[in-house]
Design a protein around this motif. Structure first.
Motif, mmCIF file in Angstrom:
data_model
loop_
_atom_site.group_PDB
_atom_site.id
_atom_site.type_symbol
_atom_site.label_atom_id
_atom_site.label_comp_id
_atom_site.label_asym_id
_atom_site.label_seq_id
_atom_site.Cartn_x
_atom_site.Cartn_y
_atom_site.Cartn_z
ATOM 1 N N PRO A 1 -6.402 1.245 0.567
ATOM 2 C CA PRO A 1 -5.104 0.645 0.889
ATOM 3 C C PRO A 1 -4.133 0.703 -0.296
ATOM 4 O O PRO A 1 -2.948 0.968 -0.125
ATOM 5 C CB PRO A 1 -5.462 -0.800 1.247
ATOM 6 C CG PRO A 1 -6.883 -0.755 1.678
ATOM 7 C CD PRO A 1 -7.510 0.334 0.862
ATOM 8 N N GLN A 2 -4.652 0.479 -1.484
ATOM 9 C CA GLN A 2 -3.801 0.473 -2.680
ATOM 10 C C GLN A 2 -3.189 1.850 -2.941
ATOM 11 O O GLN A 2 -1.998 1.961 -3.243
ATOM 12 C CB GLN A 2 -4.612 -0.003 -3.899
ATOM 13 C CG GLN A 2 -5.141 -1.413 -3.780
ATOM 14 C CD GLN A 2 -6.398 -1.529 -2.910
ATOM 15 O OE1 GLN A 2 -7.032 -0.552 -2.514
ATOM 16 N NE2 GLN A 2 -6.749 -2.773 -2.588
ATOM 17 N N ILE B 1 0.740 0.548 7.783
ATOM 18 C CA ILE B 1 1.319 -0.168 6.650
ATOM 19 C C ILE B 1 2.558 -0.894 7.157
ATOM 20 O O ILE B 1 3.498 -0.258 7.625
ATOM 21 C CB ILE B 1 1.695 0.793 5.500
ATOM 22 C CG1 ILE B 1 0.449 1.511 4.997
ATOM 23 C CG2 ILE B 1 2.383 0.044 4.383
ATOM 24 C CD1 ILE B 1 0.704 2.506 3.885
ATOM 25 N N LEU B 2 2.506 -2.216 7.083
ATOM 26 C CA LEU B 2 3.626 -3.045 7.530
ATOM 27 C C LEU B 2 4.241 -3.756 6.340
ATOM 28 O O LEU B 2 3.522 -4.330 5.518
ATOM 29 C CB LEU B 2 3.140 -4.098 8.528
ATOM 30 C CG LEU B 2 2.847 -3.553 9.897
ATOM 31 C CD1 LEU B 2 1.548 -4.093 10.412
ATOM 32 C CD2 LEU B 2 3.981 -3.953 10.797
ATOM 33 N N VAL B 3 5.554 -3.753 6.273
ATOM 34 C CA VAL B 3 6.248 -4.505 5.224
ATOM 35 C C VAL B 3 6.235 -5.975 5.618
ATOM 36 O O VAL B 3 6.709 -6.345 6.686
ATOM 37 C CB VAL B 3 7.700 -4.013 5.053
ATOM 38 C CG1 VAL B 3 8.457 -4.904 4.084
ATOM 39 C CG2 VAL B 3 7.724 -2.571 4.586
ATOM 40 N N LYS B 4 5.665 -6.815 4.762
ATOM 41 C CA LYS B 4 5.652 -8.256 5.011
ATOM 42 C C LYS B 4 6.877 -8.926 4.404
ATOM 43 O O LYS B 4 7.490 -9.777 5.022
ATOM 44 C CB LYS B 4 4.382 -8.899 4.435
ATOM 45 C CG LYS B 4 3.131 -8.567 5.221
ATOM 46 C CD LYS B 4 1.923 -9.234 4.647
ATOM 47 C CE LYS B 4 1.985 -10.739 4.827
ATOM 48 N NZ LYS B 4 0.751 -11.410 4.386
ATOM 49 N N GLU B 5 7.189 -8.562 3.167
ATOM 50 C CA GLU B 5 8.376 -9.128 2.521
ATOM 51 C C GLU B 5 8.808 -8.255 1.356
ATOM 52 O O GLU B 5 8.022 -7.492 0.811
ATOM 53 C CB GLU B 5 8.140 -10.564 2.056
ATOM 54 C CG GLU B 5 7.173 -10.714 0.911
ATOM 55 C CD GLU B 5 7.031 -12.163 0.457
ATOM 56 O OE1 GLU B 5 7.769 -13.032 0.935
ATOM 57 O OE2 GLU B 5 6.181 -12.406 -0.383
ATOM 58 N N MET B 6 10.083 -8.377 1.038
ATOM 59 C CA MET B 6 10.658 -7.668 -0.108
ATOM 60 C C MET B 6 11.554 -8.634 -0.858
ATOM 61 O O MET B 6 12.237 -9.456 -0.252
ATOM 62 C CB MET B 6 11.514 -6.484 0.340
ATOM 63 C CG MET B 6 10.758 -5.321 0.865
ATOM 64 S SD MET B 6 11.825 -3.879 1.003
ATOM 65 C CE MET B 6 11.924 -3.744 2.760
ATOM 66 N N ASN B 7 11.533 -8.508 -2.169
ATOM 67 C CA ASN B 7 12.514 -9.237 -2.973
ATOM 68 C C ASN B 7 12.847 -8.396 -4.192
ATOM 69 O O ASN B 7 12.033 -7.591 -4.637
ATOM 70 C CB ASN B 7 12.012 -10.642 -3.352
ATOM 71 C CG ASN B 7 10.770 -10.618 -4.207
ATOM 72 O OD1 ASN B 7 10.830 -10.249 -5.364
ATOM 73 N ND2 ASN B 7 9.634 -10.998 -3.636
ATOM 74 N N LEU C 1 1.137 -5.344 4.412
ATOM 75 C CA LEU C 1 -0.142 -5.575 5.048
ATOM 76 C C LEU C 1 -0.668 -4.201 5.425
ATOM 77 O O LEU C 1 0.015 -3.442 6.135
ATOM 78 C CB LEU C 1 -0.012 -6.457 6.294
ATOM 79 C CG LEU C 1 -1.283 -6.602 7.130
ATOM 80 C CD1 LEU C 1 -2.397 -7.260 6.319
ATOM 81 C CD2 LEU C 1 -1.019 -7.380 8.391
ATOM 82 N N VAL C 2 -1.838 -3.860 4.926
ATOM 83 C CA VAL C 2 -2.407 -2.529 5.145
ATOM 84 C C VAL C 2 -3.717 -2.670 5.909
ATOM 85 O O VAL C 2 -4.577 -3.467 5.542
ATOM 86 C CB VAL C 2 -2.663 -1.806 3.798
ATOM 87 C CG1 VAL C 2 -3.149 -0.388 4.035
ATOM 88 C CG2 VAL C 2 -1.420 -1.822 2.930
#
Length: 128
Positions: free
Chosen positions: A4-5, A97-103, A126-127
């Motif tokens: 995943p990484q 691969i889903l984007v959970k959050e970005m900052n 989230l992978v």
């Protein structure tokens, strides 16, 4: 199978290459580097326990550098373009691969003789 990484790292680096026509590094380059550039930096991972499938929350930090303070908007626009592009990715390297959050944050950086604009984007995926 790719971890995943590594999947997240490759997705982030390929996205940088797609949205930016300057240099993209997976290491912090030396002082003689041409600006602007993107550095695919630190990564943090928390595995999610499951009986048969490897899941993970992976946070990738991406650094955007420019050596001209008047170019704050160009760095900000580049980060926005990067964020929009990465959100469009749903599958990468045979993994979901889903984007959970970005900052992101914009910093001044005085580590060189010339003051730098330094944008830092952190994306948690989230992978599975």
């Amino acid at each position: 199978m790719i971890s995943p990484q590594q999947s997240v790292f490759m997705l982030c680096k390929n996205t940088a290459l797609d949205v930016f026509d300057g240099k993209v590094y997976d290491y912090l380059p030396g002082k003689e580097v041409a600006y602007p550039f993107i550095f695919i930096g630190e990564q943090f991972s928390n595995d999610i326990v499951n009986k048969s499938v490897i899941f993970a929350n992976v946070t990738q930090r991406i650094h955007f550098f420019h050596n001209d303070f008047r170019e704050r908007r160009s760095i900000s626009d580049l980060i926005l373009k990067y964020m929009q592009t990465i959100r469009e990715e749903e599958l990468a390297f045979k993994r979901n691969i889903l984007v959970k959050e970005m900052n992101y944050r914009m910093l001044t950086d005085n580590t060189t003789d010339t003051p730098l604009m330094h944008g830092v984007l952190e994306i948690t995926f989230l992978v599975n």
